[in-house]
Design a protein around this motif. Structure first.
Motif, PDB file in Angstrom:
ATOM      1  N   CYS A  79     -71.120  60.693  66.280  1.00 55.60           N
ATOM      2  CA  CYS A  79     -71.734  61.366  67.424  1.00 55.60           C
ATOM      3  C   CYS A  79     -72.489  60.348  68.273  1.00 55.60           C
ATOM      4  N   GLU A 124     -64.899  70.478  69.972  1.00 52.38           N
ATOM      5  CA  GLU A 124     -66.265  69.948  69.788  1.00 52.38           C
ATOM      6  C   GLU A 124     -67.277  71.059  69.513  1.00 52.38           C
ATOM      7  N   LYS A 125     -67.112  72.176  70.230  1.00 48.95           N
ATOM      8  CA  LYS A 125     -68.080  73.281  70.070  1.00 48.95           C
ATOM      9  C   LYS A 125     -68.081  73.772  68.623  1.00 48.95           C
ATOM     10  N   LYS A 128     -69.650  71.226  66.272  1.00 51.01           N
ATOM     11  CA  LYS A 128     -71.111  71.225  66.418  1.00 51.01           C
ATOM     12  C   LYS A 128     -71.740  72.428  65.731  1.00 51.01           C
ATOM     13  N   ILE A 133     -75.126  70.508  64.811  1.00 52.91           N
ATOM     14  CA  ILE A 133     -75.440  69.364  65.690  1.00 52.91           C
ATOM     15  C   ILE A 133     -76.172  69.861  66.944  1.00 52.91           C
ATOM     16  N   ARG A 138     -73.295  64.537  71.596  1.00 48.31           N
ATOM     17  CA  ARG A 138     -71.854  64.709  71.777  1.00 48.31           C
ATOM     18  C   ARG A 138     -71.104  64.176  70.556  1.00 48.31           C
ATOM     19  N   VAL A 139     -70.033  64.897  70.205  1.00 52.32           N
ATOM     20  CA  VAL A 139     -69.181  64.428  69.105  1.00 52.32           C
ATOM     21  C   VAL A 139     -68.067  63.598  69.735  1.00 52.32           C
TER      22      VAL A 139
END
Ligand code: FMN
Length: 180
Positions: A79, A124-125, A128, A133, A138-139
């Motif tokens: 991340c 990503e959502k 996270k 996260i 950001r990943v």
């Protein structure tokens, strides 16, 4: 290994044995990532090491093309905190910072005989949410980590063929001297 041999022996590994990755090896490769250069030395990278089988399965479901991740013994999620990096010429450098550290990590893993694979094909959502996260983080990428299996699954073999993964452009196609 000689540096050039590490570079040459790295390849994207998509099938792994069940063998767990030793903690001292994980610490060593994270240490190699930690020493990477970054924007004003802000070190925006943050890593999450996942060994929990249930979490690995959930992460694999946050992908479409990378469902094979469900069988890996370990995943490292890389991340970046954009607050600890900057923008120049419209380029957000937190992705660069994290990518440099990630490649240190991947080459260190290769040197230890561990397999890895850059992965950005994930939601990503969902990643996270699964890992708790914070919003601003950001990943950038993730990689499986483990001992490569000699039994390559059919999907892994087909992937390698489709993307011609060993093929690289020649130096004269990618290098200009003195001007473009
Ligand atoms: C930024 C980036 C994203 C990638 N994303 C994926 C991915 O989501 N899934 C996957 O199987 N491979 C992924 N790869 C691996 C590439 O397909 C692979 O590096 C390329 O085909 C060259 O093969 P090699 O790594 O075996 O040399 C990614 C590589 C990079 C650098």
């Amino acid at each position: 290994m000689e540096f050039i041999d590490v570079i040459k022996s790295r390849s994207s590994i998509r099938t792994y044995t069940d063998r767990d990755v030793e903690d001292d090896k994980i610490n060593y490769i994270l240490e190699c990532a930690r020493l990477a250069p970054s924007w004003v030395n802000k070190q925006c990278w943050r890593f999450i090491v996942i060994k929990d089988k249930k979490t690995i399965r959930i992460i694999s479901k946050s992908t479409i093309i990378n469902r094979w991740l469900r069988n890996v013994p370990c995943i490292i999620v890389a991340c970046g905190d954009p607050k600890f990096s900057g923008t120049s010429n419209g380029i957000e450098y937190f992705t660069v910072d994290v990518a440099i550290a990630m490649e240190h990590l991947i080459l260190a893993a290769t040197d230890l005989g561990l397999g890895s694979c850059w992965i950005v094909g994930f939601n990503e959502k969902k990643v996270k949410e699964t890992l708790g996260i914070p919003n601003r983080i950001r990943v950038v990428a993730l990689t499986p980590l483990g001992y490569p299996s000699s039994k390559r699954r059919i999907l892994a073999r087909v992937t390698k063929i489709i993307i011609r993964s060993k093929k690289r452009k020649s130096l004269d196609k990618i290098t200009h001297y003195d001007k473009w």
